[in-house]
Write an enzyme that holds these catalytic residues in place. Sequence first.
Site, PDB file in Angstrom:
ATOM      1  N   GLN A 254      -0.436  10.460   0.054  1.00 41.82           N
ATOM      2  CA  GLN A 254      -1.256   9.893  -1.013  1.00 41.82           C
ATOM      3  C   GLN A 254      -2.743   9.975  -0.658  1.00 41.82           C
ATOM      4  OE1 GLN A 254      -0.077   8.448  -4.104  1.00 41.82           O
ATOM      5  NE2 GLN A 254      -2.229   8.844  -4.501  1.00 41.82           N
TER       6      GLN A 254
ATOM      7  N   CYS B 176      -3.159   4.524  -6.427  1.00 41.89           N
ATOM      8  CA  CYS B 176      -2.071   5.473  -6.139  1.00 41.89           C
ATOM      9  C   CYS B 176      -0.983   5.427  -7.198  1.00 41.89           C
ATOM     10  CB  CYS B 176      -1.507   5.237  -4.747  1.00 41.89           C
ATOM     11  SG  CYS B 176      -0.697   3.643  -4.541  1.00 41.89           S
TER      12      CYS B 176
ATOM     13  N   HIS C 294       0.947   5.912   4.151  1.00 40.57           N
ATOM     14  CA  HIS C 294       1.259   6.776   2.995  1.00 40.57           C
ATOM     15  C   HIS C 294       0.313   7.988   3.056  1.00 40.57           C
ATOM     16  CE1 HIS C 294       2.944   7.973  -0.676  1.00 40.57           C
ATOM     17  NE2 HIS C 294       2.488   7.077  -1.515  1.00 40.57           N
TER      18      HIS C 294
ATOM     19  N   ARG D  51      11.065   8.767   2.528  1.00 43.74           N
ATOM     20  CA  ARG D  51      10.406   7.506   2.142  1.00 43.74           C
ATOM     21  C   ARG D  51      11.311   6.391   2.647  1.00 43.74           C
ATOM     22  NH1 ARG D  51       7.734   5.740  -3.504  1.00 43.74           N
ATOM     23  NH2 ARG D  51       6.117   6.974  -2.491  1.00 43.74           N
TER      24      ARG D  51
ATOM     25  N   ASP E  32      -4.491  -1.210  -4.995  1.00 39.98           N
ATOM     26  CA  ASP E  32      -3.053  -0.926  -5.041  1.00 39.98           C
ATOM     27  C   ASP E  32      -2.361  -2.229  -5.449  1.00 39.98           C
ATOM     28  OD1 ASP E  32      -0.540   0.205  -4.635  1.00 39.98           O
ATOM     29  OD2 ASP E  32      -0.675   0.266  -2.447  1.00 39.98           O
TER      30      ASP E  32
ATOM     31  N   ARG F 106      -1.193  15.005  -5.974  1.00 41.60           N
ATOM     32  CA  ARG F 106      -0.112  14.836  -5.000  1.00 41.60           C
ATOM     33  C   ARG F 106       0.655  16.147  -4.854  1.00 41.60           C
ATOM     34  NH1 ARG F 106       2.330   9.972  -3.842  1.00 41.60           N
ATOM     35  NH2 ARG F 106       3.596  11.253  -2.448  1.00 41.60           N
TER      36      ARG F 106
END
Length: 311
Positions: A141, A267, A138, A111, A227, A295
Site C-alpha cells: 500500500q 488506503c 502494509h 495477508r 486510515d 496498487r
Amino acid sequence: MSQNQQTGPLRHYLQFRDFTKEETLYLFERTKLIKDKFKRYEPYRPLHDRNLAMVFEKASTRTRVSFEAGMYQLGGSVIHLTTGDSQLGRSEPIEDTARVISRMVDLVMIRTFEQTRIERFASHSRVPVINGLTNEYHPCQILADIFTFIEHRGSIEGRTVAWIGDANNMSYTWLQAAEMLGFTLHVSTPKGYELDPARIGQPSVKVLRQFSDPLEACKGAHLVTTDVWTSMGYEDENEARRKAFADWCVDAEMMAAADPSALFMHCLPAHRGEEVTAEVIDGPQSVVWDEAENRMHVQKALMEFLLLGHL
Ligand code: CP
Ligand code: NVA
C-alpha cells in the site's frame, strides 16, 4: 524456464525496508513503464506461465483484485486461498503450508495477522513471499501511495506527510518509507494509541515528529493521510476507539492547515464521518481512486522484480 526456478537469490517483500532505496526507486520506474503500457492497451506478459498463490487470512477487496488482475495481465495465473477454505483453518502448521505451496507455485502473497506468521511462512518457502498486509505492516500500500504522490507532485524527498489517526500497520510502514526516502512524517494519534517507542527506536526529527493535536500535525504537510480507527483483527476495541478517535477526523479545517498543494490519501476501505469527512475524501485534493488503482501497477512491478530481477 521451468516453474519454481529462481534466477537469483531468494528475496521476499515482507516489509518496506526489505528493499534498498535504489530497488524501491527502480520499482517506481518500472511501475510507470508498466502502467503506461496498460493505459495504451499494449500487452506485456513477462510472467507467462508463472503462478501466484494468494493466501488471505483477513478480508480484502483491493489487494485481491489488484494482485489477481495484475498477475493475469503479466501473463501468469493465480490461485486464491483463504483460511476458511484451506487446511490453515484446520490447524495445519504455517511452515508445512509454506513447504507445500511453494513447491507448486512461483510466488506467494499473504495477508495475515502477526508479522511473525508471514516470517515463518517465508523462512520455509522456496519462492518469494509478498506481504499483502499484516498487523504490523502494509508495504504494497505504501508503495502505491508514494507512487501516486510522485505522479501528482514529483519526488517525495524533503516533503512532509501527515498521518492522522491510529498507529497501525500503515503508519509503521510510512515510518520505514520516511527513513528510506528522506521525507518527514508527522504523526498525530489519540493518547494511549501512540507509536510504540520499543518498535520505532529514536528516529531524528527530520524523519518523525509526533503531535497531540491533529491540526498541528497537518500544518505545512504536502500529503495528509489517514486510515480506519479500528483495523482488522481489533474489532473488540471498536467502541472504545470510536470515543478515543472522535477528534481525529480529517476535515476541511485540517486540509486548510496543510500546504496549499496538499493531497489527501486513504488506503480504503473508508468510513465517511469517522476518520475522514465526505467533503475531504470526495473533494478536489483527494487522490484515493488513483491510489487504489496504483496498487495494481506497483505490484506488477514488484512481482516482475521478484521473479525476473533487474531488466
Ligand atoms: N487497501 C487495502 O489493502 O484494501 P483491501 O483491504 O480491500 O485489500
Ligand atoms: N489498517 C487497516 C488497513 C486495511 C487495508 C487494517 O489493517 O484493517
